[in-house]
Design a protein around this motif. Sequence first.
Motif, PDB file in Angstrom:
ATOM      1  N   CYS A  58       1.062   7.881   3.170  1.00 59.98           N
ATOM      2  CA  CYS A  58       2.479   7.482   3.173  1.00 59.98           C
ATOM      3  C   CYS A  58       3.320   8.617   2.594  1.00 59.98           C
TER       4      CYS A  58
ATOM      5  N   HIS B 143       0.831  -1.210   0.000  1.00 54.50           N
ATOM      6  CA  HIS B 143       0.000   0.000   0.000  1.00 54.50           C
ATOM      7  C   HIS B 143       0.867   1.263   0.000  1.00 54.50           C
TER       8      HIS B 143
ATOM      9  N   ASP C 257      -0.517   4.828  -0.825  1.00 52.30           N
ATOM     10  CA  ASP C 257      -1.471   5.533   0.037  1.00 52.30           C
ATOM     11  C   ASP C 257      -0.989   6.980   0.200  1.00 52.30           C
TER      12      ASP C 257
ATOM     13  N   THR D 130       1.009  -4.269   5.051  1.00 48.20           N
ATOM     14  CA  THR D 130      -0.293  -4.818   5.411  1.00 48.20           C
ATOM     15  C   THR D 130      -0.497  -4.659   6.915  1.00 48.20           C
ATOM     16  N   PRO D 131      -1.603  -4.033   7.322  1.00 50.26           N
ATOM     17  CA  PRO D 131      -1.842  -3.829   8.759  1.00 50.26           C
ATOM     18  C   PRO D 131      -1.929  -5.179   9.486  1.00 50.26           C
TER      19      PRO D 131
ATOM     20  N   THR E  77      -7.163   3.335  13.909  1.00 48.97           N
ATOM     21  CA  THR E  77      -8.354   2.507  13.746  1.00 48.97           C
ATOM     22  C   THR E  77      -8.575   1.561  14.918  1.00 48.97           C
TER      23      THR E  77
ATOM     24  N   ARG F 139      -3.205   1.371  12.878  1.00 45.85           N
ATOM     25  CA  ARG F 139      -2.936   2.583  12.102  1.00 45.85           C
ATOM     26  C   ARG F 139      -3.092   2.285  10.625  1.00 45.85           C
ATOM     27  N   THR F 140      -3.681   3.241   9.902  1.00 41.01           N
ATOM     28  CA  THR F 140      -3.803   3.137   8.452  1.00 41.01           C
ATOM     29  C   THR F 140      -3.204   4.389   7.838  1.00 41.01           C
ATOM     30  N   PRO F 141      -2.234   4.249   6.973  1.00 38.84           N
ATOM     31  CA  PRO F 141      -1.538   3.023   6.591  1.00 38.84           C
ATOM     32  C   PRO F 141      -0.605   2.547   7.711  1.00 38.84           C
ATOM     33  N   ALA F 142      -0.294   1.272   7.658  1.00 39.31           N
ATOM     34  CA  ALA F 142       0.614   0.707   8.659  1.00 39.31           C
ATOM     35  C   ALA F 142       2.060   1.005   8.275  1.00 39.31           C
TER      36      ALA F 142
ATOM     37  N   THR G  69      -1.186   9.451   9.979  1.00 39.97           N
ATOM     38  CA  THR G  69      -1.987   8.246   9.722  1.00 39.97           C
ATOM     39  C   THR G  69      -3.271   8.305  10.546  1.00 39.97           C
ATOM     40  N   ARG G  70      -4.172   7.395  10.235  1.00 37.25           N
ATOM     41  CA  ARG G  70      -5.458   7.351  10.932  1.00 37.25           C
ATOM     42  C   ARG G  70      -5.459   6.184  11.911  1.00 37.25           C
TER      43      ARG G  70
END
Length: 174
Positions: free
Chosen positions: A50, A44, A47, A94-95, A164, A128-131, A161-162
């Motif tokens: 990133c 990812h 993103d 990948t988270p 989650t 966290r997104t993105p990881a 990052t967000r």
Amino acid sequence: MTSLRPSARSRRALRISASVVGAVVLAAGLAGCAATISLNPPPHADDPRCAEVMTDLTALSGGTLGGQDRRWTDAQSTAAWGNPATIILACGVTPPGPTTLKCVSIGGVDWIVDSSKTPKLTVTTYGRTPAVQLFLDSSAGSGVDPNEVLDTVGRLVAQDTRQTAQCTNPATNS
């Protein structure tokens, strides 16, 4: 009678040639020290967050992290420090899901710590997104303090990052 001393013109040409050779040797030596590190981009890596993480990493004091100088990498959303590399960062991995690995909160971020190959650690953001994932060489000779690195990177990751999820237990995730 012929003089064995070079003329002023010849001496000047010799100095210029020596300077050019010295510059080429110096450039080759520096290029060898700063070789690009070949990595694969995370799944990812594209993103947009990133890109924000990577931009903020470039603003680090003098380009250093954990006392190590930044190195070039050839993959999107990756960075490395040290020669040889003692810190490698990848944004967009990948988270991770729930795990029994240790989870610590440093720099405002929860990190899953895989210490199965100590002193080399694999540390990944949790929830966290993105990881973001870090590979850290924490051996005595590396000079890298994992807590210092995670604190610095964590502050950047927290703002870019967000969140989650979070660790449900300071020692493990479930």
